[in-house]
Design a protein around this motif. Structure first.
Motif, PDB file in Angstrom:
ATOM      1  N   MET A  69      41.674  42.185  50.528  1.00  0.00           N
ATOM      2  CA  MET A  69      42.404  42.538  49.306  1.00  0.00           C
ATOM      3  C   MET A  69      41.693  43.679  48.575  1.00  0.00           C
ATOM      4  SD  MET A  69      43.141  40.121  45.959  1.00  0.00           S
ATOM      5  CE  MET A  69      43.601  40.862  44.401  1.00  0.00           C
ATOM      6  N   LYS A  70      42.463  44.641  48.054  1.00  0.00           N
ATOM      7  CA  LYS A  70      41.890  45.768  47.341  1.00  0.00           C
ATOM      8  C   LYS A  70      41.187  45.300  46.068  1.00  0.00           C
ATOM      9  CE  LYS A  70      43.166  50.325  45.554  1.00  0.00           C
ATOM     10  NZ  LYS A  70      44.278  51.306  45.409  1.00  0.00           N
ATOM     11  N   ASP A  71      40.092  45.972  45.745  1.00  0.00           N
ATOM     12  CA  ASP A  71      39.329  45.602  44.560  1.00  0.00           C
ATOM     13  C   ASP A  71      39.946  46.261  43.325  1.00  0.00           C
ATOM     14  OD1 ASP A  71      37.496  44.834  42.704  1.00  0.00           O
ATOM     15  OD2 ASP A  71      35.825  45.991  43.523  1.00  0.00           O
ATOM     16  N   TYR A  72      40.486  45.457  42.430  1.00  0.00           N
ATOM     17  CA  TYR A  72      41.114  45.963  41.206  1.00  0.00           C
ATOM     18  C   TYR A  72      40.266  45.656  39.978  1.00  0.00           C
ATOM     19  CZ  TYR A  72      45.374  46.423  44.027  1.00  0.00           C
ATOM     20  OH  TYR A  72      46.308  46.779  44.979  1.00  0.00           O
ATOM     21  N   MET A  73      38.994  45.386  40.153  1.00  0.00           N
ATOM     22  CA  MET A  73      38.164  44.966  39.038  1.00  0.00           C
ATOM     23  C   MET A  73      38.147  45.985  37.903  1.00  0.00           C
ATOM     24  SD  MET A  73      36.516  42.547  37.718  1.00  0.00           S
ATOM     25  CE  MET A  73      36.408  41.429  39.133  1.00  0.00           C
ATOM     26  N   ASN A  74      38.156  47.264  38.239  1.00  0.00           N
ATOM     27  CA  ASN A  74      38.137  48.287  37.194  1.00  0.00           C
ATOM     28  C   ASN A  74      39.371  48.184  36.310  1.00  0.00           C
ATOM     29  OD1 ASN A  74      37.057  50.727  35.930  1.00  0.00           O
ATOM     30  ND2 ASN A  74      38.787  51.792  36.874  1.00  0.00           N
ATOM     31  N   ILE A  75      40.530  47.924  36.919  1.00  0.00           N
ATOM     32  CA  ILE A  75      41.770  47.759  36.162  1.00  0.00           C
ATOM     33  C   ILE A  75      41.721  46.485  35.329  1.00  0.00           C
ATOM     34  CG2 ILE A  75      44.267  47.425  36.328  1.00  0.00           C
ATOM     35  CD1 ILE A  75      43.380  50.219  37.068  1.00  0.00           C
ATOM     36  N   LEU A  76      41.220  45.402  35.917  1.00  0.00           N
ATOM     37  CA  LEU A  76      41.160  44.130  35.203  1.00  0.00           C
ATOM     38  C   LEU A  76      40.263  44.218  33.973  1.00  0.00           C
ATOM     39  CD1 LEU A  76      40.871  41.673  38.248  1.00  0.00           C
ATOM     40  CD2 LEU A  76      42.894  42.142  36.845  1.00  0.00           C
ATOM     41  N   GLN A  77      39.140  44.907  34.100  1.00  0.00           N
ATOM     42  CA  GLN A  77      38.225  45.037  32.971  1.00  0.00           C
ATOM     43  C   GLN A  77      38.849  45.791  31.801  1.00  0.00           C
ATOM     44  OE1 GLN A  77      34.546  46.378  35.336  1.00  0.00           O
ATOM     45  NE2 GLN A  77      33.665  45.291  33.577  1.00  0.00           N
ATOM     46  N   LYS A  78      39.760  46.720  32.113  1.00  0.00           N
ATOM     47  CA  LYS A  78      40.394  47.522  31.069  1.00  0.00           C
ATOM     48  C   LYS A  78      41.642  46.866  30.488  1.00  0.00           C
ATOM     49  CE  LYS A  78      38.787  51.947  32.973  1.00  0.00           C
ATOM     50  NZ  LYS A  78      39.195  53.250  33.582  1.00  0.00           N
ATOM     51  N   SER A  79      42.081  45.769  31.095  1.00  0.00           N
ATOM     52  CA  SER A  79      43.292  45.107  30.618  1.00  0.00           C
ATOM     53  C   SER A  79      43.019  44.320  29.340  1.00  0.00           C
ATOM     54  CB  SER A  79      43.843  44.172  31.688  1.00  0.00           C
ATOM     55  OG  SER A  79      42.988  43.061  31.875  1.00  0.00           O
ATOM     56  N   ALA A  80      44.068  44.147  28.552  1.00  0.00           N
ATOM     57  CA  ALA A  80      43.915  43.463  27.263  1.00  0.00           C
ATOM     58  C   ALA A  80      43.476  42.018  27.432  1.00  0.00           C
ATOM     59  CB  ALA A  80      45.236  43.520  26.495  1.00  0.00           C
ATOM     60  N   ILE A  81      43.984  41.340  28.447  1.00  0.00           N
ATOM     61  CA  ILE A  81      43.716  39.912  28.563  1.00  0.00           C
ATOM     62  C   ILE A  81      42.272  39.614  28.962  1.00  0.00           C
ATOM     63  CG2 ILE A  81      44.394  39.632  30.998  1.00  0.00           C
ATOM     64  CD1 ILE A  81      45.840  37.012  30.001  1.00  0.00           C
ATOM     65  N   PHE A  82      41.616  40.546  29.659  1.00  0.00           N
ATOM     66  CA  PHE A  82      40.228  40.332  30.068  1.00  0.00           C
ATOM     67  C   PHE A  82      39.247  41.164  29.248  1.00  0.00           C
ATOM     68  CE2 PHE A  82      42.484  39.186  34.089  1.00  0.00           C
ATOM     69  CZ  PHE A  82      42.107  37.857  34.113  1.00  0.00           C
ATOM     70  N   SER A  83      39.695  41.653  28.108  1.00  0.00           N
ATOM     71  CA  SER A  83      38.836  42.463  27.252  1.00  0.00           C
ATOM     72  C   SER A  83      37.577  41.694  26.857  1.00  0.00           C
ATOM     73  CB  SER A  83      39.610  42.853  25.987  1.00  0.00           C
ATOM     74  OG  SER A  83      38.795  43.565  25.087  1.00  0.00           O
ATOM     75  N   GLY A  84      36.426  42.313  27.061  1.00  0.00           N
ATOM     76  CA  GLY A  84      35.154  41.697  26.685  1.00  0.00           C
ATOM     77  C   GLY A  84      34.508  40.868  27.771  1.00  0.00           C
ATOM     78  N   ALA A  85      35.148  40.744  28.934  1.00  0.00           N
ATOM     79  CA  ALA A  85      34.606  39.912  30.019  1.00  0.00           C
ATOM     80  C   ALA A  85      33.920  40.771  31.077  1.00  0.00           C
ATOM     81  CB  ALA A  85      35.715  39.094  30.658  1.00  0.00           C
ATOM     82  N   ALA A  86      32.823  40.276  31.610  1.00  0.00           N
ATOM     83  CA  ALA A  86      32.099  40.950  32.682  1.00  0.00           C
ATOM     84  C   ALA A  86      32.783  40.675  34.020  1.00  0.00           C
ATOM     85  CB  ALA A  86      30.651  40.459  32.717  1.00  0.00           C
ATOM     86  N   PRO A  87      32.545  41.519  35.038  1.00  0.00           N
ATOM     87  CA  PRO A  87      33.198  41.338  36.344  1.00  0.00           C
ATOM     88  C   PRO A  87      33.040  39.938  36.927  1.00  0.00           C
ATOM     89  CG  PRO A  87      32.145  43.472  36.262  1.00  0.00           C
ATOM     90  CD  PRO A  87      31.732  42.752  35.011  1.00  0.00           C
ATOM     91  N   GLU A  88      31.837  39.388  36.858  1.00  0.00           N
ATOM     92  CA  GLU A  88      31.632  38.064  37.436  1.00  0.00           C
ATOM     93  C   GLU A  88      32.376  36.983  36.656  1.00  0.00           C
ATOM     94  OE1 GLU A  88      28.072  39.083  34.769  1.00  0.00           O
ATOM     95  OE2 GLU A  88      29.319  40.072  36.301  1.00  0.00           O
ATOM     96  N   GLU A  89      32.531  37.197  35.351  1.00  0.00           N
ATOM     97  CA  GLU A  89      33.284  36.255  34.529  1.00  0.00           C
ATOM     98  C   GLU A  89      34.779  36.324  34.866  1.00  0.00           C
ATOM     99  OE1 GLU A  89      30.284  36.592  30.653  1.00  0.00           O
ATOM    100  OE2 GLU A  89      32.106  37.799  30.780  1.00  0.00           O
ATOM    101  N   ILE A  90      35.273  37.548  35.073  1.00  0.00           N
ATOM    102  CA  ILE A  90      36.680  37.722  35.431  1.00  0.00           C
ATOM    103  C   ILE A  90      36.977  37.054  36.762  1.00  0.00           C
ATOM    104  CG2 ILE A  90      38.454  39.415  36.061  1.00  0.00           C
ATOM    105  CD1 ILE A  90      37.154  41.344  34.075  1.00  0.00           C
ATOM    106  N   SER A  91      36.102  37.239  37.732  1.00  0.00           N
ATOM    107  CA  SER A  91      36.300  36.634  39.051  1.00  0.00           C
ATOM    108  C   SER A  91      36.404  35.126  38.949  1.00  0.00           C
ATOM    109  CB  SER A  91      35.134  37.020  39.972  1.00  0.00           C
ATOM    110  OG  SER A  91      35.121  38.420  40.205  1.00  0.00           O
ATOM    111  N   SER A  92      35.578  34.533  38.097  1.00  0.00           N
ATOM    112  CA  SER A  92      35.607  33.089  37.908  1.00  0.00           C
ATOM    113  C   SER A  92      36.906  32.645  37.236  1.00  0.00           C
ATOM    114  CB  SER A  92      34.410  32.653  37.062  1.00  0.00           C
ATOM    115  OG  SER A  92      34.471  31.278  36.753  1.00  0.00           O
ATOM    116  N   MET A  93      37.340  33.413  36.236  1.00  0.00           N
ATOM    117  CA  MET A  93      38.531  33.050  35.478  1.00  0.00           C
ATOM    118  C   MET A  93      39.813  33.184  36.299  1.00  0.00           C
ATOM    119  SD  MET A  93      37.829  34.412  31.589  1.00  0.00           S
ATOM    120  CE  MET A  93      37.090  35.989  32.022  1.00  0.00           C
ATOM    121  N   LEU A  94      39.850  34.113  37.245  1.00  0.00           N
ATOM    122  CA  LEU A  94      41.050  34.290  38.055  1.00  0.00           C
ATOM    123  C   LEU A  94      41.398  33.010  38.811  1.00  0.00           C
ATOM    124  CD1 LEU A  94      40.568  37.897  39.510  1.00  0.00           C
ATOM    125  CD2 LEU A  94      42.066  37.166  37.642  1.00  0.00           C
ATOM    126  N   GLY A  95      40.372  32.325  39.290  1.00  0.00           N
ATOM    127  CA  GLY A  95      40.599  31.066  39.977  1.00  0.00           C
ATOM    128  C   GLY A  95      41.148  30.003  39.041  1.00  0.00           C
TER     129      GLY A  95
END
Length: 222
Positions: A1-27
């Protein structure tokens, strides 16, 4: 799967979250992605929405079509933007609008019930996500209010100037690019395309605005 972390970090819903935190929250949110070809529908009127959509690639439009086929573009969204959050929160209420892919697009879906309910893992950042979602809904309502302000103007000229001035304020610049071609702009402002093009020509001739395709410059106030 393509890595979209850069887009996720800039999105409103994940504002303020670090990459590792976002990965955990997606699950925790039951996230999954789906691709749509250009001109295909993501949602159609009558669908019931249970997920918040997040644009990862491409551009989508939220549109309303009346009985006679006239199109009204509510909003156009690109990578990092959310959609469907209001209707997802309404649970079993059928949506009255369509969401379609303007270009080949990839969407991430997040299950609303897993966003608004604290997960069994006691995710430390769940409260932040709920707060971000509420902010996103508030922004959506603000944008809708702004659109109503534009289309409530009496003339095509007033509608155009209202919209262009709002874009200038939003960007903080006299020169800016809008996300619409001519037909889409006419659909957004609920005006006839031919009449709108004529008015744009007049505004340019009068030295009020200048433009090249979808790039505009405000020269003076009217």
């Amino acid at each position: 799967m393509k890595d979209y972390m850069n887009i996720l970090q800039k999105s409103a819903i994940f504002s303020g979250a670090a990459p590792e935190e976002i990965s955990s929250m997606l699950g925790c949110m039951g996230a999954y992605t789906k691709s749509y070809p250009k001109s295909s529908y993501i949602y159609t009127p009558g669908d019931k929405v249970s997920h918040v959509g997040l644009v990862l690639e491409g551009t989508i439009s939220i549109v309303g079509d009346d009985y006679w086929g006239n199109r009204n573009i509510i909003s156009r969204l690109g990578p990092g933007k959310l959609f469907g959050e209001v209707f997802a929160c309404l649970e079993n209420t059928p949506i009255p609008l369509s969401v379609m892919a303007d270009t080949d697009s990839t969407i991430m879906f997040l299950e609303i019930s897993k966003i608004v309910t604290t997960c069994s893992n006691s995710c430390a950042h769940h409260t932040m996500i709920i707060r971000n979602l509420l902010k996103s809904i508030a922004v959506s309502n603000l944008n809708l209010t702004e659109k109503i302000e534009h289309i409530s103007k009496r003339t095509t000229r007033e509608k155009l100037l209202s919209y262009l001035l709002s874009r200038s304020r939003e960007t903080g610049q006299r020169s800016f690019t809008i996300p619409f071609d001519r037909q889409a702009l006419a659909d957004y402002l609920s005006v006839d395309r031919s009449a709108m093009s004529t008015e744009l020509g007049k505004l340019k001739k009068e030295g009020i605005i200048d433009f090249n395709r979808n790039h505009f410059t405000l020269l003076r106030r009217d």
